[in-house]
Write a protein that holds these residues in place. Sequence first.
Motif, PDB file in Angstrom:
ATOM      1  N   UNK A  61       6.304   3.677  27.944  1.00 51.06           N
ATOM      2  CA  UNK A  61       6.825   3.896  26.598  1.00 51.06           C
ATOM      3  C   UNK A  61       5.818   4.501  25.622  1.00 51.06           C
ATOM      4  N   UNK A  62       4.602   4.707  26.046  1.00 45.52           N
ATOM      5  CA  UNK A  62       3.561   5.176  25.141  1.00 45.52           C
ATOM      6  C   UNK A  62       3.661   6.645  24.800  1.00 45.52           C
ATOM      7  N   UNK A  63       2.787   7.104  23.912  1.00 41.38           N
ATOM      8  CA  UNK A  63       2.779   8.514  23.524  1.00 41.38           C
ATOM      9  C   UNK A  63       2.324   9.397  24.684  1.00 41.38           C
ATOM     10  N   UNK A  64       2.578  10.698  24.606  1.00 40.20           N
ATOM     11  CA  UNK A  64       2.155  11.584  25.693  1.00 40.20           C
ATOM     12  C   UNK A  64       0.636  11.683  25.767  1.00 40.20           C
ATOM     13  N   UNK A  65       0.137  12.023  26.925  1.00 39.88           N
ATOM     14  CA  UNK A  65      -1.302  12.223  27.092  1.00 39.88           C
ATOM     15  C   UNK A  65      -1.709  13.576  26.519  1.00 39.88           C
ATOM     16  N   UNK A 189      -4.564   7.683  21.801  1.00 35.77           N
ATOM     17  CA  UNK A 189      -3.625   8.779  22.065  1.00 35.77           C
ATOM     18  C   UNK A 189      -2.449   8.804  21.094  1.00 35.77           C
ATOM     19  N   UNK A 190      -2.649   8.217  19.917  1.00 34.77           N
ATOM     20  CA  UNK A 190      -1.600   8.232  18.901  1.00 34.77           C
ATOM     21  C   UNK A 190      -1.450   9.610  18.264  1.00 34.77           C
ATOM     22  N   UNK A 191      -2.468  10.461  18.420  1.00 30.87           N
ATOM     23  CA  UNK A 191      -2.429  11.794  17.826  1.00 30.87           C
ATOM     24  C   UNK A 191      -2.188  12.879  18.863  1.00 30.87           C
ATOM     25  N   UNK A 192      -1.996  12.473  20.122  1.00 31.53           N
ATOM     26  CA  UNK A 192      -1.862  13.460  21.202  1.00 31.53           C
ATOM     27  C   UNK A 192      -0.644  14.354  21.023  1.00 31.53           C
ATOM     28  N   UNK A 193       0.451  13.781  20.569  1.00 29.87           N
ATOM     29  CA  UNK A 193       1.667  14.580  20.397  1.00 29.87           C
ATOM     30  C   UNK A 193       1.431  15.725  19.411  1.00 29.87           C
ATOM     31  N   UNK A 194       0.800  15.401  18.286  1.00 24.39           N
ATOM     32  CA  UNK A 194       0.517  16.427  17.268  1.00 24.39           C
ATOM     33  C   UNK A 194      -0.507  17.441  17.769  1.00 24.39           C
ATOM     34  N   UNK A 240      -0.623   2.637   9.753  1.00 22.75           N
ATOM     35  CA  UNK A 240       0.138   3.845   9.417  1.00 22.75           C
ATOM     36  C   UNK A 240      -0.368   5.049  10.194  1.00 22.75           C
ATOM     37  N   UNK A 241      -1.681   5.162  10.335  1.00 18.49           N
ATOM     38  CA  UNK A 241      -2.273   6.305  11.033  1.00 18.49           C
ATOM     39  C   UNK A 241      -1.892   6.313  12.501  1.00 18.49           C
ATOM     40  N   UNK A 242      -1.820   5.125  13.095  1.00 20.76           N
ATOM     41  CA  UNK A 242      -1.488   5.040  14.519  1.00 20.76           C
ATOM     42  C   UNK A 242       0.017   5.147  14.773  1.00 20.76           C
ATOM     43  N   UNK A 243       0.811   4.565  13.884  1.00 23.39           N
ATOM     44  CA  UNK A 243       2.255   4.498  14.107  1.00 23.39           C
ATOM     45  C   UNK A 243       3.014   5.686  13.510  1.00 23.39           C
ATOM     46  N   UNK A 244       2.520   6.213  12.375  1.00 18.22           N
ATOM     47  CA  UNK A 244       3.272   7.253  11.666  1.00 18.22           C
ATOM     48  C   UNK A 244       2.387   8.423  11.238  1.00 18.22           C
ATOM     49  N   UNK A 245       1.620   9.007  12.162  1.00 14.76           N
ATOM     50  CA  UNK A 245       0.746  10.123  11.760  1.00 14.76           C
ATOM     51  C   UNK A 245       1.525  11.323  11.232  1.00 14.76           C
TER      52      UNK A 245
END
Length: 306
Positions: A61-65, A189-194, A240-245
Amino acid sequence: EVRRAREEWEALEEIQPGTADPKSAWDGGVRAGVSSSARFEKKIQATARRQGLAALLRFLFGPPRLQQQLQGERDLALAMAHCGLDDGEAVHMRILQTIYKKLTCSRLGCPRYGAHWEELGFQGADPGTDLRGTGMLGLMQMLHFVMDAQTLPLARQIFRLSHHETQNFPFCIMSVNITRIVLQALREECLSRECNRRQQVIAVLNDVYAAAFLQLYRVWKSQHKTVADSGFLLKELELSTKKKPKQLLKSLEAYVSRSSVADGIQRPSPPSGTGGSISAGRAGEEINFTGICDLQVELEGEPRLV
């Protein structure tokens, strides 16, 4: 010590005539990071370690690598975080000088050590002692914040608030804490998608940093917060930075757009593929980000000052 600092200050114009162009200070800092990356390769922890159920949940369920072609740029950012302030690196002093001059609007630079750094929000006379955990990346993000024509006004507003009679706080210490939050979000990896969407890492980190500082500033000013509230606010900001960047970045982009309209500046359309990012396609920009591959070609051999 006071007398020595005063003598250094008075002799400054002879010792360091003029100050470095901010763009060359940024470029030189990146070069220093590239030259340091090999030294710190074994220390770099690229992603947060997970075991057992946490690892399984992350996989499902995590963010993409982060895409493979971006991992070199990520490692460069993490290498900067391991690179401390070095008196032997001329560019490091140039970075400090640029931050000092941009925030204080001073025409003169300042000595390497002294009480003037406390005015900026460091804890003591030596800024290097406050960079533990973020290293030169902490300074580089501050530098980016004050170099860019569209975030400099925000940086100065925050700096003025940091000297408020009742709402004061140490600007640079707060900045280092925000860099620490951004670094942790990167490792988790909370910012990997962006990063994958924009095909950039360092530019995304700088935008998230500015967006997080903007959110902290708004809450701090509107809710009349003080230093006593800082621990709780930083925890909220980290969440907020980790969940809603993405939400943070949209807030920053809206702020920059409004500021540009208010100042009568027409922003150019963002280049294809940037998705309206703040670090790309700024009006009158001073910073020209280069891809990590370009840096490796350009920076072969010894790092050089521009």
